[in-house]
Motif scaffolding. Sequence first.
Motif, PDB file in Angstrom:
ATOM      1  N   UNK A 142     -35.056  -6.686  11.163  1.00 18.46           N
ATOM      2  CA  UNK A 142     -33.816  -7.308  10.740  1.00 18.46           C
ATOM      3  C   UNK A 142     -34.033  -8.768  10.409  1.00 18.46           C
ATOM      4  N   UNK A 143     -33.474  -9.190   9.303  1.00 18.19           N
ATOM      5  CA  UNK A 143     -33.585 -10.587   8.896  1.00 18.19           C
ATOM      6  C   UNK A 143     -32.561 -11.455   9.602  1.00 18.19           C
ATOM      7  N   UNK A 144     -31.523 -10.869  10.159  1.00 16.68           N
ATOM      8  CA  UNK A 144     -30.448 -11.647  10.766  1.00 16.68           C
ATOM      9  C   UNK A 144     -30.812 -12.175  12.132  1.00 16.68           C
ATOM     10  N   UNK A 145     -31.785 -11.547  12.786  1.00 17.44           N
ATOM     11  CA  UNK A 145     -32.152 -11.975  14.119  1.00 17.44           C
ATOM     12  C   UNK A 145     -31.224 -11.438  15.196  1.00 17.44           C
ATOM     13  N   UNK A 146     -30.232 -10.660  14.801  1.00 18.37           N
ATOM     14  CA  UNK A 146     -29.305 -10.079  15.774  1.00 18.37           C
ATOM     15  C   UNK A 146     -29.926  -8.853  16.422  1.00 18.37           C
ATOM     16  N   UNK A 147     -29.518  -8.594  17.653  1.00 18.91           N
ATOM     17  CA  UNK A 147     -29.966  -7.393  18.337  1.00 18.91           C
ATOM     18  C   UNK A 147     -29.250  -6.195  17.734  1.00 18.91           C
ATOM     19  N   UNK A 148     -29.999  -5.183  17.411  1.00 16.22           N
ATOM     20  CA  UNK A 148     -29.418  -3.989  16.810  1.00 16.22           C
ATOM     21  C   UNK A 148     -28.582  -3.235  17.829  1.00 16.22           C
ATOM     22  N   UNK A 149     -27.449  -2.721  17.370  1.00 10.62           N
ATOM     23  CA  UNK A 149     -26.593  -1.901  18.235  1.00 10.62           C
ATOM     24  C   UNK A 149     -27.033  -0.448  18.197  1.00 10.62           C
ATOM     25  N   UNK A 150     -28.103  -0.149  17.477  1.00 15.47           N
ATOM     26  CA  UNK A 150     -28.505   1.233  17.254  1.00 15.47           C
ATOM     27  C   UNK A 150     -29.899   1.525  17.768  1.00 15.47           C
ATOM     28  N   UNK A 151     -30.424   0.715  18.659  1.00 12.76           N
ATOM     29  CA  UNK A 151     -31.793   0.886  19.120  1.00 12.76           C
ATOM     30  C   UNK A 151     -32.038   2.262  19.739  1.00 12.76           C
ATOM     31  N   UNK A 152     -31.041   2.880  20.345  1.00 15.57           N
ATOM     32  CA  UNK A 152     -31.226   4.149  21.032  1.00 15.57           C
ATOM     33  C   UNK A 152     -31.032   5.355  20.121  1.00 15.57           C
ATOM     34  N   UNK A 153     -30.693   5.148  18.883  1.00 16.84           N
ATOM     35  CA  UNK A 153     -30.448   6.274  17.984  1.00 16.84           C
ATOM     36  C   UNK A 153     -31.740   6.862  17.461  1.00 16.84           C
TER      37      UNK A 153
ATOM     38  N   UNK B 129     -14.471   5.366  11.344  1.00 18.77           N
ATOM     39  CA  UNK B 129     -15.610   5.152  12.238  1.00 18.77           C
ATOM     40  C   UNK B 129     -15.418   3.799  12.915  1.00 18.77           C
ATOM     41  N   UNK B 130     -15.908   3.667  14.135  1.00 19.90           N
ATOM     42  CA  UNK B 130     -15.833   2.381  14.831  1.00 19.90           C
ATOM     43  C   UNK B 130     -16.644   1.347  14.069  1.00 19.90           C
ATOM     44  N   UNK B 131     -16.143   0.131  14.048  1.00 18.09           N
ATOM     45  CA  UNK B 131     -16.825  -0.921  13.301  1.00 18.09           C
ATOM     46  C   UNK B 131     -18.231  -1.185  13.828  1.00 18.09           C
ATOM     47  N   UNK B 132     -18.430  -1.107  15.130  1.00 17.15           N
ATOM     48  CA  UNK B 132     -19.760  -1.354  15.692  1.00 17.15           C
ATOM     49  C   UNK B 132     -20.755  -0.280  15.250  1.00 17.15           C
ATOM     50  N   UNK B 133     -20.300   0.970  15.194  1.00 18.51           N
ATOM     51  CA  UNK B 133     -21.175   2.045  14.726  1.00 18.51           C
ATOM     52  C   UNK B 133     -21.484   1.871  13.242  1.00 18.51           C
ATOM     53  N   UNK B 134     -20.481   1.470  12.493  1.00 18.48           N
ATOM     54  CA  UNK B 134     -20.681   1.241  11.065  1.00 18.48           C
ATOM     55  C   UNK B 134     -21.682   0.123  10.829  1.00 18.48           C
ATOM     56  N   UNK B 135     -21.540  -0.972  11.553  1.00 23.14           N
ATOM     57  CA  UNK B 135     -22.467  -2.085  11.405  1.00 23.14           C
ATOM     58  C   UNK B 135     -23.885  -1.653  11.759  1.00 23.14           C
ATOM     59  N   UNK B 136     -24.023  -0.886  12.815  1.00 27.56           N
ATOM     60  CA  UNK B 136     -25.344  -0.389  13.206  1.00 27.56           C
ATOM     61  C   UNK B 136     -25.971   0.468  12.117  1.00 27.56           C
ATOM     62  N   UNK B 137     -25.163   1.315  11.509  1.00 28.22           N
ATOM     63  CA  UNK B 137     -25.668   2.162  10.434  1.00 28.22           C
ATOM     64  C   UNK B 137     -26.096   1.327   9.233  1.00 28.22           C
ATOM     65  N   UNK B 138     -25.317   0.316   8.909  1.00 28.57           N
ATOM     66  CA  UNK B 138     -25.694  -0.569   7.800  1.00 28.57           C
ATOM     67  C   UNK B 138     -26.962  -1.357   8.119  1.00 28.57           C
ATOM     68  N   UNK B 139     -27.120  -1.790   9.372  1.00 29.21           N
ATOM     69  CA  UNK B 139     -28.334  -2.502   9.757  1.00 29.21           C
ATOM     70  C   UNK B 139     -29.555  -1.604   9.611  1.00 29.21           C
ATOM     71  N   UNK B 140     -29.423  -0.347  10.002  1.00 29.06           N
ATOM     72  CA  UNK B 140     -30.528   0.597   9.849  1.00 29.06           C
ATOM     73  C   UNK B 140     -30.847   0.816   8.372  1.00 29.06           C
ATOM     74  N   UNK B 141     -29.825   0.915   7.558  1.00 31.27           N
ATOM     75  CA  UNK B 141     -30.021   1.092   6.129  1.00 31.27           C
ATOM     76  C   UNK B 141     -30.719  -0.123   5.520  1.00 31.27           C
ATOM     77  N   UNK B 142     -30.291  -1.312   5.931  1.00 35.60           N
ATOM     78  CA  UNK B 142     -30.919  -2.538   5.429  1.00 35.60           C
ATOM     79  C   UNK B 142     -32.394  -2.583   5.831  1.00 35.60           C
TER      80      UNK B 142
END
Length: 98
Positions: free
Chosen positions: A66-77, A44-57
Amino acid sequence: MKKPSSRIREEIARLQEQLKQAETREAERIGRIALKAGLGEIEIEESKLQGAFEELATRFRGGKGQATGRKSTTDARTGSETSSALAPGAAEGGIGEA
């Protein structure tokens, strides 16, 4: 009495090393869990994987964002895309990195 700058730098260096060690332990723990779940064999692409982990977190934090303050790469999912994004390779690209 104020600390001299050299002592503060030493303390910062010591804390940075502690942080690095803690992050390594956390990465190894998550990696072991992902491998046990069979996710190491899936590509899987690393960006998709990170997005999935962010959603899980977010899910395990109780949906408080999100506690990291980063913009989620998965907002449209959607919810159905989330599970398929996680299952196909949640361990790819991130295991053992610290």
